[in-house]
Scaffold this motif. Structure first.
Motif, PDB file in Angstrom:
ATOM      1  N   PHE A  52     -22.205 -22.218  -8.714  1.00 28.81           N
ATOM      2  CA  PHE A  52     -22.497 -21.291  -9.799  1.00 28.81           C
ATOM      3  C   PHE A  52     -21.454 -20.182  -9.921  1.00 28.81           C
ATOM      4  N   SER A  53     -20.387 -20.205  -9.136  1.00 28.26           N
ATOM      5  CA  SER A  53     -19.391 -19.131  -9.187  1.00 28.26           C
ATOM      6  C   SER A  53     -18.005 -19.686  -8.900  1.00 28.26           C
ATOM      7  N   ALA A  54     -16.998 -18.976  -9.385  1.00 30.82           N
ATOM      8  CA  ALA A  54     -15.615 -19.406  -9.197  1.00 30.82           C
ATOM      9  C   ALA A  54     -14.726 -18.177  -9.102  1.00 30.82           C
ATOM     10  N   ALA A  55     -13.544 -18.365  -8.528  1.00 32.00           N
ATOM     11  CA  ALA A  55     -12.548 -17.299  -8.425  1.00 32.00           C
ATOM     12  C   ALA A  55     -11.201 -17.843  -8.881  1.00 32.00           C
ATOM     13  N   PHE A  56     -10.461 -17.018  -9.613  1.00 29.25           N
ATOM     14  CA  PHE A  56      -9.143 -17.382 -10.124  1.00 29.25           C
ATOM     15  C   PHE A  56      -8.170 -16.274  -9.719  1.00 29.25           C
ATOM     16  N   TYR A  57      -7.066 -16.660  -9.071  1.00 28.06           N
ATOM     17  CA  TYR A  57      -6.051 -15.693  -8.661  1.00 28.06           C
ATOM     18  C   TYR A  57      -4.767 -15.984  -9.431  1.00 28.06           C
ATOM     19  N   LEU A  58      -4.240 -14.947 -10.096  1.00 29.34           N
ATOM     20  CA  LEU A  58      -3.118 -15.102 -11.005  1.00 29.34           C
ATOM     21  C   LEU A  58      -2.038 -14.079 -10.659  1.00 29.34           C
ATOM     22  N   ARG A  59      -0.816 -14.323 -11.129  1.00 31.05           N
ATOM     23  CA  ARG A  59       0.283 -13.375 -11.001  1.00 31.05           C
ATOM     24  C   ARG A  59       0.681 -12.918 -12.404  1.00 31.05           C
ATOM     25  N   ASN A  60       1.371 -11.820 -12.490  1.00 30.31           N
ATOM     26  CA  ASN A  60       1.738 -11.327 -13.820  1.00 30.31           C
ATOM     27  C   ASN A  60       2.857 -12.166 -14.419  1.00 30.31           C
ATOM     28  N   PRO A  61       2.843 -12.338 -15.754  1.00 29.51           N
ATOM     29  CA  PRO A  61       3.957 -13.014 -16.414  1.00 29.51           C
ATOM     30  C   PRO A  61       5.176 -12.088 -16.433  1.00 29.51           C
ATOM     31  N   LEU A  62       6.346 -12.670 -16.647  1.00 30.63           N
ATOM     32  CA  LEU A  62       7.575 -11.878 -16.756  1.00 30.63           C
ATOM     33  C   LEU A  62       7.692 -11.385 -18.196  1.00 30.63           C
ATOM     34  N   ALA A  63       6.893 -10.398 -18.497  1.00 33.30           N
ATOM     35  CA  ALA A  63       6.831  -9.848 -19.854  1.00 33.30           C
ATOM     36  C   ALA A  63       6.649  -8.341 -19.755  1.00 33.30           C
ATOM     37  N   GLY A  64       7.049  -7.634 -20.798  1.00 33.00           N
ATOM     38  CA  GLY A  64       6.864  -6.191 -20.844  1.00 33.00           C
ATOM     39  C   GLY A  64       7.627  -5.431 -19.786  1.00 33.00           C
ATOM     40  N   GLY A  65       8.645  -6.054 -19.205  1.00 27.16           N
ATOM     41  CA  GLY A  65       9.438  -5.368 -18.194  1.00 27.16           C
ATOM     42  C   GLY A  65       8.871  -5.429 -16.795  1.00 27.16           C
ATOM     43  N   LEU A  66       7.763  -6.126 -16.599  1.00 31.67           N
ATOM     44  CA  LEU A  66       7.180  -6.237 -15.255  1.00 31.67           C
ATOM     45  C   LEU A  66       8.015  -7.188 -14.393  1.00 31.67           C
ATOM     46  N   ALA A  67       8.300  -6.759 -13.186  1.00 34.43           N
ATOM     47  CA  ALA A  67       9.006  -7.629 -12.249  1.00 34.43           C
ATOM     48  C   ALA A  67       8.053  -8.682 -11.703  1.00 34.43           C
ATOM     49  N   GLN A  68       8.610  -9.737 -11.144  1.00 31.14           N
ATOM     50  CA  GLN A  68       7.795 -10.817 -10.589  1.00 31.14           C
ATOM     51  C   GLN A  68       6.887 -10.293  -9.484  1.00 31.14           C
ATOM     52  N   ASP A  69       5.631 -10.750  -9.529  1.00 27.79           N
ATOM     53  CA  ASP A  69       4.632 -10.424  -8.498  1.00 27.79           C
ATOM     54  C   ASP A  69       4.382  -8.926  -8.361  1.00 27.79           C
ATOM     55  N   THR A  70       4.492  -8.216  -9.470  1.00 30.32           N
ATOM     56  CA  THR A  70       4.104  -6.804  -9.472  1.00 30.32           C
ATOM     57  C   THR A  70       2.586  -6.669  -9.415  1.00 30.32           C
ATOM     58  N   LEU A  71       1.906  -7.550 -10.139  1.00 31.70           N
ATOM     59  CA  LEU A  71       0.450  -7.477 -10.240  1.00 31.70           C
ATOM     60  C   LEU A  71      -0.213  -8.667  -9.569  1.00 31.70           C
ATOM     61  N   LEU A  72      -1.331  -8.405  -8.917  1.00 34.66           N
ATOM     62  CA  LEU A  72      -2.238  -9.459  -8.458  1.00 34.66           C
ATOM     63  C   LEU A  72      -3.475  -9.388  -9.333  1.00 34.66           C
ATOM     64  N   ILE A  73      -3.786 -10.500  -9.998  1.00 38.58           N
ATOM     65  CA  ILE A  73      -4.891 -10.535 -10.959  1.00 38.58           C
ATOM     66  C   ILE A  73      -5.970 -11.464 -10.420  1.00 38.58           C
ATOM     67  N   GLU A  74      -7.178 -10.965 -10.349  1.00 38.68           N
ATOM     68  CA  GLU A  74      -8.312 -11.756  -9.843  1.00 38.68           C
ATOM     69  C   GLU A  74      -9.404 -11.794 -10.896  1.00 38.68           C
ATOM     70  N   ARG A  75      -9.909 -13.003 -11.174  1.00 42.69           N
ATOM     71  CA  ARG A  75     -11.053 -13.187 -12.062  1.00 42.69           C
ATOM     72  C   ARG A  75     -12.180 -13.792 -11.237  1.00 42.69           C
ATOM     73  N   ARG A  76     -13.322 -13.143 -11.220  1.00 44.57           N
ATOM     74  CA  ARG A  76     -14.495 -13.679 -10.516  1.00 44.57           C
ATOM     75  C   ARG A  76     -15.588 -13.935 -11.547  1.00 44.57           C
ATOM     76  N   ARG A  77     -16.109 -15.154 -11.544  1.00 41.22           N
ATOM     77  CA  ARG A  77     -17.035 -15.601 -12.591  1.00 41.22           C
ATOM     78  C   ARG A  77     -18.324 -16.123 -11.978  1.00 41.22           C
ATOM     79  N   PHE A  78     -19.432 -15.783 -12.631  1.00 39.17           N
ATOM     80  CA  PHE A  78     -20.759 -16.239 -12.197  1.00 39.17           C
ATOM     81  C   PHE A  78     -21.525 -16.721 -13.418  1.00 39.17           C
ATOM     82  N   VAL A  79     -22.218 -17.855 -13.274  1.00 40.11           N
ATOM     83  CA  VAL A  79     -23.049 -18.396 -14.347  1.00 40.11           C
ATOM     84  C   VAL A  79     -24.508 -18.436 -13.894  1.00 40.11           C
ATOM     85  N   GLY A  80     -25.363 -17.870 -14.726  1.00 36.36           N
ATOM     86  CA  GLY A  80     -26.811 -17.962 -14.526  1.00 36.36           C
ATOM     87  C   GLY A  80     -27.421 -18.304 -15.865  1.00 36.36           C
TER      88      GLY A  80
END
Length: 509
Positions: A58-86
């Motif tokens: 009933f739940s999942a996790a997604f770990y992402l890195r930032n795209p090379l856009a808007g002047g952000l350097a590689q791996d500047t951001l760690l992005i986490e999405r946590r999802r739950f379904v009920g």
């Protein structure tokens, strides 16, 4: 690659990064797609995937890195999405600045849906549908934003009662069917937003406070339900870790198939399978129960009662229904409008129902259950002889009576499954070999119950006699001497043997 999480008949199919792409992905409830597009962007670009997976069914996790856009350097951001379904879906998006510099970027969220019924979406699935010939899906409905309540509302243009509510924890700038946020983070600082997504078929809206409380309670309930299920089923101890892991995963997978019976308060029973068949399917539900009695009789008991409650009571050609017949498929919401709320186009669920009733009795010695279900069982036996044998030849056949029903109504129910060895299609009414085996098994089992529990010796003797006569008649009509000898796939309407050598014979054995 898609990732699916679910609870009961509510589920979400997304890509591996967590986005809903509007094809066959989506958030579904009541056999209706309530969200078909849900996209996350950073500075206008999709974040690349690091890794993702289910946490529980009933739940999942997604770990992402930032795209090379808007002047952000590689791996500047760690992005986490946590999802739950009920009953609804909740997602928490957390973004951390992993660099040693202050950064600023734009977060975009886009929402839309088509409110398509699940049957129409399934037709676009390459694995189970026919995308080349599938009907076009309904037009996309863009979301409208209520800034005061910090929510998006998507309303079905064909029925104002049907709507999707997306409540956000942080207000942003509304932009068409989405929101954007300008986020500024110091080194190691984290920003997050929570989204609570609710489907509704009854024109009901929730306040953000109510949504937060409901999701908290529901997550606890689902976790407690899974923990209780794991404690009830048999345990395994082994020095072979792979076996222990496979068993543990199998227990969780079976738990994922559980649905609460609607309106009966009886408990839970297994659905046919995710994602497109998270509903009651007579045959599939029964077979799942037969194969999992090792884990206890709870699912099977509920299934027997629910299927008895849904047993056809009238001769209704519009749904292929006849008195005593066990239901094939149950649908809700929009799917019920374009298909059927109840459909009885199955030839094998009725004898298999009797097999399951007997098997539960053999495992549990629950004579009270067998007495309570005597009338449904007798009606099922009567259906076999009166309606199942359509032409009086002593075999159970099928032939659809509604033009919208299934052409083939045995377990192999695709439209071209009943073929002769030279490729010709068999013509109805068709008597599949394995169904005769189910009837033989059912009558012998019911004879035992009639004698031991119902104390009806006359019925027991009759059923045993009919089973023996069916066996002799079957051997004569279905046996083929060629290729070392085997049973025919079926008899078609004109009674020649459908002489393909198929896996149906394994079901027969």
């Amino acid at each position: 690659m898609t990732l699916t999480i679910l609870e009961g008949s509510t589920f979400c199919m997304s890509d591996e990064a967590g986005d809903l792409n509007g094809d066959t992905c989506g958030f579904f409830a009541e056999d209706t797609r309530f969200l078909s597009r849900f996209r996350l962007t950073i500075d206008g670009e999709r974040p690349p995937l690091l890794t993702s997976g289910k946490v529980e069914y009933f739940s999942a996790a997604f770990y992402l890195r930032n795209p090379l856009a808007g002047g952000l350097a590689q791996d500047t951001l760690l992005i986490e999405r946590r999802r739950f379904v009920g009953e609804g879906m909740q997602e928490v998006i957390m973004i951390q600045n992993r660099s040693m510099e202050t950064v600023e970027f734009e977060v975009g969220l886009q929402f839309a849906t088509d409110f398509a019924d699940i049957m129409s979406v399934k037709a676009h699935d390459f694995a189970l549908g026919d995308p080349m010939h599938a009907k076009a899906l309904p037009p996309i409905v863009e979301a409208s934003f209520d800034e005061e309540r910090k929510q998006f509302l998507l309303e079905d243009p064909t029925d104002e009662r049907i709507q999707t509510q997306v409540i956000v924890s942080e207000a942003g700038r509304a932009d068409g069917g989405g929101l954007s946020y300008t986020v500024r983070l110091e080194p190691r600082e984290t920003w997050q937003v929570r989204l609570d997504i609710f489907p509704s078929l009854v024109d009901e809206e929730l306040t953000p406070h109510t949504a937060e409380r409901r999701f908290g309670e529901e997550l606890g309930h689902v976790r407690d339900s899974l923990a209780a299920w794991r404690l009830r089923v048999p345990q395994i101890r082994t020095s072979w870790d792979d076996l222990a892991d496979a068993f543990r995963q199998s227990v969780s997978d079976l738990a994922a198939l559980r649905m609460r019976s609607r309106g009966s308060g009886l408990g839970e029973l297994p659905a046919a399978g995710m994602p497109w068949f998270m509903t009651v399917f007579g045959r599939d539900t029964i077979i799942t129960c037969l194969q999992t009695l090792l884990f206890g009789p709870e699912l099977a008991r509920t299934a027997l009662q629910v299927l008895a409650d849904l047993q056809a009571s009238e001769d209704d050609p519009s749904i292929d229904g006849e008195p005593g017949k066990i239901v094939h498929e149950v649908r809700h919401g929009k799917a019920a409008e374009i298909f059927f709320p109840l459909y009885y186009g199955t030839v094998d669920a009725t004898p298999l129902y009797l097999v399951l009733l007997s098997e539960v009795w053999l495992w549990t010695d629950d004579r009270g259950l067998v007495r309570d279900l005597k009338e449904p069982a007798l009606r099922a036996l009567e259906w076999i002889d009166r309606y199942g044998d359509r032409d009086g030849d002593g075999f159970v056949e099928y032939e659809r009576r509604t033009p919208h029903g299934l052409e083939n109504q045995s377990w192999k129910d695709s439209g071209d499954s009943q073929r002769f060895s030279d490729g010709r299609l068999a013509k109805p009414p068709i008597a599949p070999c394995e169904v005769q085996g189910y009837v033989f098994d059912a009558k012998r089992r019911m004879a035992e119950i009639a004698r031991e529990v119902w104390r009806d010796r006359e019925l027991a003797d009759r059923l045993e006699r009919e089973a023996a006569e069916l066996q002799a008649r079957f051997d004569e009509a279905f046996w083929i001497d060629r290729r070392g000898g085997y049973y025919a796939l079926a008899l078609d309407g004109e009674k020649p043997q459908v002489d393909s050598l198929c896996s149906n014979i394994c079901h027969l054995l």
